[in-house]
Design an enzyme around this catalytic site. Sequence first.
Site, PDB file in Angstrom:
ATOM      1  N   ASP A  30      40.103  28.713 -30.184  1.00  0.00           N
ATOM      2  CA  ASP A  30      40.999  29.198 -28.671  1.00  0.00           C
ATOM      3  C   ASP A  30      42.509  28.908 -29.223  1.00  0.00           C
ATOM      4  O   ASP A  30      42.716  27.561 -29.413  1.00  0.00           O
ATOM      5  CB  ASP A  30      40.613  28.736 -27.645  1.00  0.00           C
ATOM      6  N   ASN A  85      33.052  33.789 -18.848  1.00  0.00           N
ATOM      7  CA  ASN A  85      33.658  34.307 -17.667  1.00  0.00           C
ATOM      8  C   ASN A  85      33.492  35.766 -17.625  1.00  0.00           C
ATOM      9  O   ASN A  85      33.446  36.428 -18.646  1.00  0.00           O
ATOM     10  CB  ASN A  85      35.394  33.995 -17.615  1.00  0.00           C
ATOM     11  N   GLY A  91      37.682  34.849 -13.925  1.00  0.00           N
ATOM     12  CA  GLY A  91      38.581  34.304 -14.898  1.00  0.00           C
ATOM     13  C   GLY A  91      38.630  34.772 -16.274  1.00  0.00           C
ATOM     14  O   GLY A  91      39.293  34.247 -17.142  1.00  0.00           O
ATOM     15  N   GLN A  92      38.154  36.129 -16.507  1.00  0.00           N
ATOM     16  CA  GLN A  92      38.079  36.724 -17.576  1.00  0.00           C
ATOM     17  C   GLN A  92      39.361  37.273 -17.928  1.00  0.00           C
ATOM     18  O   GLN A  92      39.832  38.087 -16.939  1.00  0.00           O
ATOM     19  CB  GLN A  92      36.928  37.744 -17.689  1.00  0.00           C
ATOM     20  N   HIS A  98      32.693  36.949 -24.981  1.00  0.00           N
ATOM     21  CA  HIS A  98      32.713  35.816 -25.841  1.00  0.00           C
ATOM     22  C   HIS A  98      32.194  34.946 -25.118  1.00  0.00           C
ATOM     23  O   HIS A  98      32.383  34.836 -23.888  1.00  0.00           O
ATOM     24  CB  HIS A  98      34.251  35.583 -26.237  1.00  0.00           C
ATOM     25  N   HIS A 100      32.922  30.596 -24.507  1.00  0.00           N
ATOM     26  CA  HIS A 100      33.627  29.436 -24.931  1.00  0.00           C
ATOM     27  C   HIS A 100      32.745  28.158 -25.159  1.00  0.00           C
ATOM     28  O   HIS A 100      31.946  27.934 -24.492  1.00  0.00           O
ATOM     29  CB  HIS A 100      34.565  29.042 -23.501  1.00  0.00           C
TER      30      HIS A 100
HETATM   31  P1  AMP Z   1      38.449  34.475 -21.004  1.00  0.00           P
HETATM   32  O1  AMP Z   1      39.330  33.829 -19.886  1.00  0.00           O
HETATM   33  O2  AMP Z   1      37.304  34.021 -20.694  1.00  0.00           O
HETATM   34  O3  AMP Z   1      38.748  35.896 -21.220  1.00  0.00           O
HETATM   35  O4  AMP Z   1      39.062  33.701 -22.288  1.00  0.00           O
HETATM   36  C1  AMP Z   1      40.049  34.431 -23.418  1.00  0.00           C
HETATM   37  C2  AMP Z   1      40.529  33.126 -24.326  1.00  0.00           C
HETATM   38  O5  AMP Z   1      40.922  33.841 -25.316  1.00  0.00           O
HETATM   39  C3  AMP Z   1      41.601  32.504 -23.714  1.00  0.00           C
HETATM   40  O6  AMP Z   1      41.125  31.047 -23.540  1.00  0.00           O
HETATM   41  C4  AMP Z   1      42.796  32.511 -24.578  1.00  0.00           C
HETATM   42  O7  AMP Z   1      43.473  31.326 -24.843  1.00  0.00           O
HETATM   43  C5  AMP Z   1      42.058  33.049 -25.918  1.00  0.00           C
HETATM   44  N1  AMP Z   1      42.784  33.803 -26.891  1.00  0.00           N
HETATM   45  C6  AMP Z   1      43.390  34.885 -26.155  1.00  0.00           C
HETATM   46  N2  AMP Z   1      44.116  35.479 -27.434  1.00  0.00           N
HETATM   47  C7  AMP Z   1      43.797  34.614 -28.541  1.00  0.00           C
HETATM   48  C8  AMP Z   1      44.241  34.598 -30.027  1.00  0.00           C
HETATM   49  N3  AMP Z   1      44.949  35.883 -30.478  1.00  0.00           N
HETATM   50  N4  AMP Z   1      43.471  33.732 -30.666  1.00  0.00           N
HETATM   51  C9  AMP Z   1      42.748  32.773 -30.299  1.00  0.00           C
HETATM   52  N5  AMP Z   1      42.230  32.828 -28.797  1.00  0.00           N
HETATM   53  C10 AMP Z   1      42.999  33.664 -28.251  1.00  0.00           C
END
Ligand code: AMP
Length: 107
Positions: A30, A85, A91-92, A98, A100
């Site tokens: 992340d 999420n 919180g998505q 995906h 975490h």
């Molecule tokens: P969510 O809130 O569950 O949709 O999580 C999305 C996650 O993707 C967040 O923790 C971001 O920090 C991560 N994220 C977004 N863009 C990138 C990227 N280009 N490379 C790595 N992580 C990313």
Amino acid sequence: MGDCVFCKIIAGEFGTEFLYEDDLCVIFKDMAPKAPTHLLIVSKKHIVSIAEMDDSDEVIVAHLISCARDVAKSIGLRGYNLQINVGKDGGQEVFHLHIHLMSKFNS
Ligand code: AMP
């Protein structure tokens, strides 16, 4: 799907380093880690969220969890949390399925 950042990562557009890749998923760090170890296990198929998945996508979700287990073992994590999420109010932020994988331990 056209503007999906995770689809672009999967396509290699950003040169993101994958810790693991197979036919169904990729795993990468992340970019804004919320724990000492924070990985994302990302479906290659563009599924918007758990709420939007088809029943036939169950095999993908199960696979993501198995891959989370395997990568955690391979990097020697003693304990970790898996989080999905779902939806804006859940919180998505990236609308591409995906998981975490977070741990208070460094890998
Ligand atoms: P969510 O809130 O569950 O949709 O999580 C999305 C996650 O993707 C967040 O923790 C971001 O920090 C991560 N994220 C977004 N863009 C990138 C990227 N280009 N490379 C790595 N992580 C990313």
